[in-house]
Write a protein that holds these residues in place. Structure first.
Motif, PDB file in Angstrom:
ATOM      1  N   UNK A 128     -76.687 -56.750 -30.038  1.00 14.42           N
ATOM      2  CA  UNK A 128     -76.107 -57.327 -31.255  1.00 14.42           C
ATOM      3  C   UNK A 128     -75.635 -56.232 -32.209  1.00 14.42           C
ATOM      4  N   UNK A 129     -75.377 -55.053 -31.662  1.00 21.43           N
ATOM      5  CA  UNK A 129     -74.847 -53.953 -32.472  1.00 21.43           C
ATOM      6  C   UNK A 129     -73.330 -54.065 -32.510  1.00 21.43           C
ATOM      7  N   UNK A 130     -72.796 -54.592 -33.598  1.00 20.69           N
ATOM      8  CA  UNK A 130     -71.362 -54.798 -33.721  1.00 20.69           C
ATOM      9  C   UNK A 130     -70.661 -53.646 -34.441  1.00 20.69           C
ATOM     10  N   UNK A 131     -71.371 -52.528 -34.622  1.00 23.37           N
ATOM     11  CA  UNK A 131     -70.756 -51.365 -35.261  1.00 23.37           C
ATOM     12  C   UNK A 131     -70.007 -50.495 -34.267  1.00 23.37           C
ATOM     13  N   UNK A 132     -70.219 -50.741 -32.973  1.00 19.81           N
ATOM     14  CA  UNK A 132     -69.571 -49.939 -31.932  1.00 19.81           C
ATOM     15  C   UNK A 132     -69.177 -50.837 -30.774  1.00 19.81           C
ATOM     16  N   UNK A 133     -68.007 -50.592 -30.213  1.00 16.87           N
ATOM     17  CA  UNK A 133     -67.539 -51.387 -29.077  1.00 16.87           C
ATOM     18  C   UNK A 133     -66.886 -50.485 -28.041  1.00 16.87           C
ATOM     19  N   UNK A 134     -67.099 -50.835 -26.778  1.00 17.60           N
ATOM     20  CA  UNK A 134     -66.352 -50.205 -25.681  1.00 17.60           C
ATOM     21  C   UNK A 134     -65.093 -51.026 -25.452  1.00 17.60           C
ATOM     22  N   UNK A 135     -63.957 -50.364 -25.468  1.00 16.89           N
ATOM     23  CA  UNK A 135     -62.667 -51.036 -25.396  1.00 16.89           C
ATOM     24  C   UNK A 135     -61.931 -50.628 -24.129  1.00 16.89           C
ATOM     25  N   UNK A 136     -61.304 -51.611 -23.479  1.00 18.64           N
ATOM     26  CA  UNK A 136     -60.466 -51.343 -22.307  1.00 18.64           C
ATOM     27  C   UNK A 136     -59.141 -52.069 -22.477  1.00 18.64           C
ATOM     28  N   UNK A 137     -58.056 -51.318 -22.366  1.00 21.61           N
ATOM     29  CA  UNK A 137     -56.709 -51.878 -22.482  1.00 21.61           C
ATOM     30  C   UNK A 137     -56.002 -51.681 -21.148  1.00 21.61           C
ATOM     31  N   UNK A 138     -55.429 -52.757 -20.619  1.00 17.49           N
ATOM     32  CA  UNK A 138     -54.736 -52.693 -19.344  1.00 17.49           C
ATOM     33  C   UNK A 138     -53.321 -53.241 -19.470  1.00 17.49           C
ATOM     34  N   UNK A 139     -52.397 -52.623 -18.741  1.00 17.23           N
ATOM     35  CA  UNK A 139     -51.019 -53.110 -18.674  1.00 17.23           C
ATOM     36  C   UNK A 139     -50.564 -53.008 -17.230  1.00 17.23           C
ATOM     37  N   UNK A 140     -49.987 -54.090 -16.708  1.00 16.45           N
ATOM     38  CA  UNK A 140     -49.558 -54.098 -15.310  1.00 16.45           C
ATOM     39  C   UNK A 140     -48.182 -54.730 -15.195  1.00 16.45           C
ATOM     40  N   UNK A 141     -47.407 -54.197 -14.248  1.00 16.05           N
ATOM     41  CA  UNK A 141     -46.072 -54.713 -13.979  1.00 16.05           C
ATOM     42  C   UNK A 141     -45.957 -54.938 -12.480  1.00 16.05           C
ATOM     43  N   UNK A 142     -45.957 -56.203 -12.069  1.00 18.87           N
ATOM     44  CA  UNK A 142     -45.952 -56.530 -10.644  1.00 18.87           C
ATOM     45  C   UNK A 142     -44.673 -56.063  -9.962  1.00 18.87           C
ATOM     46  N   UNK A 143     -43.546 -56.174 -10.646  1.00 19.95           N
ATOM     47  CA  UNK A 143     -42.269 -55.787 -10.036  1.00 19.95           C
ATOM     48  C   UNK A 143     -42.208 -54.285  -9.792  1.00 19.95           C
ATOM     49  N   UNK A 144     -42.705 -53.510 -10.755  1.00 18.83           N
ATOM     50  CA  UNK A 144     -42.713 -52.051 -10.604  1.00 18.83           C
ATOM     51  C   UNK A 144     -43.924 -51.562  -9.811  1.00 18.83           C
ATOM     52  N   UNK A 145     -44.888 -52.484  -9.549  1.00 17.76           N
ATOM     53  CA  UNK A 145     -46.113 -52.151  -8.812  1.00 17.76           C
ATOM     54  C   UNK A 145     -46.857 -50.999  -9.478  1.00 17.76           C
ATOM     55  N   UNK A 146     -47.142 -51.167 -10.756  1.00 21.01           N
ATOM     56  CA  UNK A 146     -47.841 -50.117 -11.496  1.00 21.01           C
ATOM     57  C   UNK A 146     -48.837 -50.744 -12.468  1.00 21.01           C
ATOM     58  N   UNK A 147     -49.994 -50.104 -12.585  1.00 19.62           N
ATOM     59  CA  UNK A 147     -51.035 -50.532 -13.520  1.00 19.62           C
ATOM     60  C   UNK A 147     -51.476 -49.325 -14.342  1.00 19.62           C
ATOM     61  N   UNK A 148     -51.648 -49.520 -15.629  1.00 17.80           N
ATOM     62  CA  UNK A 148     -52.092 -48.468 -16.533  1.00 17.80           C
ATOM     63  C   UNK A 148     -53.344 -48.960 -17.253  1.00 17.80           C
ATOM     64  N   UNK A 149     -54.379 -48.101 -17.312  1.00 16.03           N
ATOM     65  CA  UNK A 149     -55.642 -48.473 -17.950  1.00 16.03           C
ATOM     66  C   UNK A 149     -56.062 -47.396 -18.933  1.00 16.03           C
ATOM     67  N   UNK A 150     -56.497 -47.827 -20.102  1.00 18.66           N
ATOM     68  CA  UNK A 150     -57.006 -46.923 -21.129  1.00 18.66           C
ATOM     69  C   UNK A 150     -58.372 -47.421 -21.564  1.00 18.66           C
ATOM     70  N   UNK A 151     -59.358 -46.523 -21.628  1.00 17.42           N
ATOM     71  CA  UNK A 151     -60.666 -46.886 -22.163  1.00 17.42           C
ATOM     72  C   UNK A 151     -60.898 -46.085 -23.435  1.00 17.42           C
ATOM     73  N   UNK A 152     -61.615 -46.699 -24.368  1.00 18.91           N
ATOM     74  CA  UNK A 152     -61.840 -46.051 -25.658  1.00 18.91           C
ATOM     75  C   UNK A 152     -63.118 -46.588 -26.271  1.00 18.91           C
TER      76      UNK A 152
END
Length: 263
Positions: free
Chosen positions: A97-121
């Motif tokens: 229940x510690x809401x002062x800190x969060x692990x974040x993951x951002x993902x972007x994918x393009x099926x036509x280009x066949x590429x996935x990008x992931x960022x963690x923070x």
């Protein structure tokens, strides 16, 4: 009076028809009392708002306690949408229940280009990027090739993972400035797969996966002078056995057993 995660489920059940699942672990071969058990309950649900899909959930301890605030292990939420042909999602997870800190993951994918990008923070007093990775897929002459560069912002270390798959044979090469490894995985027959790994440090390991049918399997991984690891999946049961090695001598036994129960 002691309370457990059942109290949390009672609240959840009053607002959603989603069904929770129970996971019970037996840690390190300790069967003497309930201290060897690590029962946890997980629950998730989803909704949408316009073009944004929203998912959220909680994992909580199911051990009896009078301190309800200590039950949540993690609370998470995820939002997904599409932008100009890209599928974009952002997920945040809080520990307990510690809401002062969060692990974040951002993902972007393009099926036509066949590429996935992931960022963690990590997000708290500020927003700090931890890792960045991308996966580019290529289909060529019946083979599947992927290129996966990865960069750790915190340690300033980078590597790249290359994979090649065709006709039951998979090759994976992982290379950084200081270390390299190659894994050759071969489907020997319908029920058996063997995967030796050789590292530039001289370390060698061999994994053997035996299919038992109905998605059940036993996987044994041998690392000479290090360990033998066995994972046995049987329906909702998963058992992991770790046997540390000193030369050819087994120096101990660590056991973890997990059972998932759907309500």
């Amino acid at each position: 009076m002691k309370l457990s995660a059942v109290a949390i489920l009672a609240v959840i059940g009053s607002t959603s028809a989603a069904r929770p699942s129970l996971t019970i672990n037996v840690q390190d071969g300790n069967f003497a009392d309930i201290g060897g058990l690590d029962p946890s309950l997980s629950w998730s649900a989803s909704t949408s708002s316009g073009d944004v899909d929203i998912e959220y959930g909680i994992e909580a301890s199911a051990k009896p306690t009078s301190d309800i605030a200590s039950l949540p292990k993690s609370i998470w939420g995820k939002a997904s949408t599409s932008l100009n042909g890209w599928g974009v999602s952002a997920r945040a997870e809080f520990e307990g229940t510690d809401f002062t800190h969060a692990d974040v993951e951002v993902e972007a994918s393009n099926a036509e280009a066949d590429i996935d990008v992931t960022l963690t923070a990590s997000a708290g007093d500020g927003f700090a990027v931890q890792t960045i990775s991308a996966v580019k897929g290529i289909d060529s002459d019946g083979a599947r090739i992927t290129v996966n560069p990865r960069y750790n912002v915190e340690t300033e270390e980078s590597d790249v993972v290359l994979t090649y798959s065709k006709d039951g044979t998979d090759v994976e090469v992982t290379a950084s400035q200081d270390a390299q490894s190659v894994t050759l995985s071969r489907q020997v027959d319908d029920d058996n797969r063997v995967a030796p790994t050789l590292a530039s440090s001289g370390d060698i390991s061999v994994a053997w996966e035996r299919s038992l049918g109905d998605d059940n399997s036993i996987t044994t991984t041998v690392k000479p002078d290090d360990s033998i690891d066995v994972e046995w999946k049987d329906a909702a049961w998963t058992a992991n056995i770790n046997l540390p090695l000193d030369g050819t001598d087994i120096t101990g036994t660590n056991v973890s057993i997990k059972r998932e129960v759907e309500f």
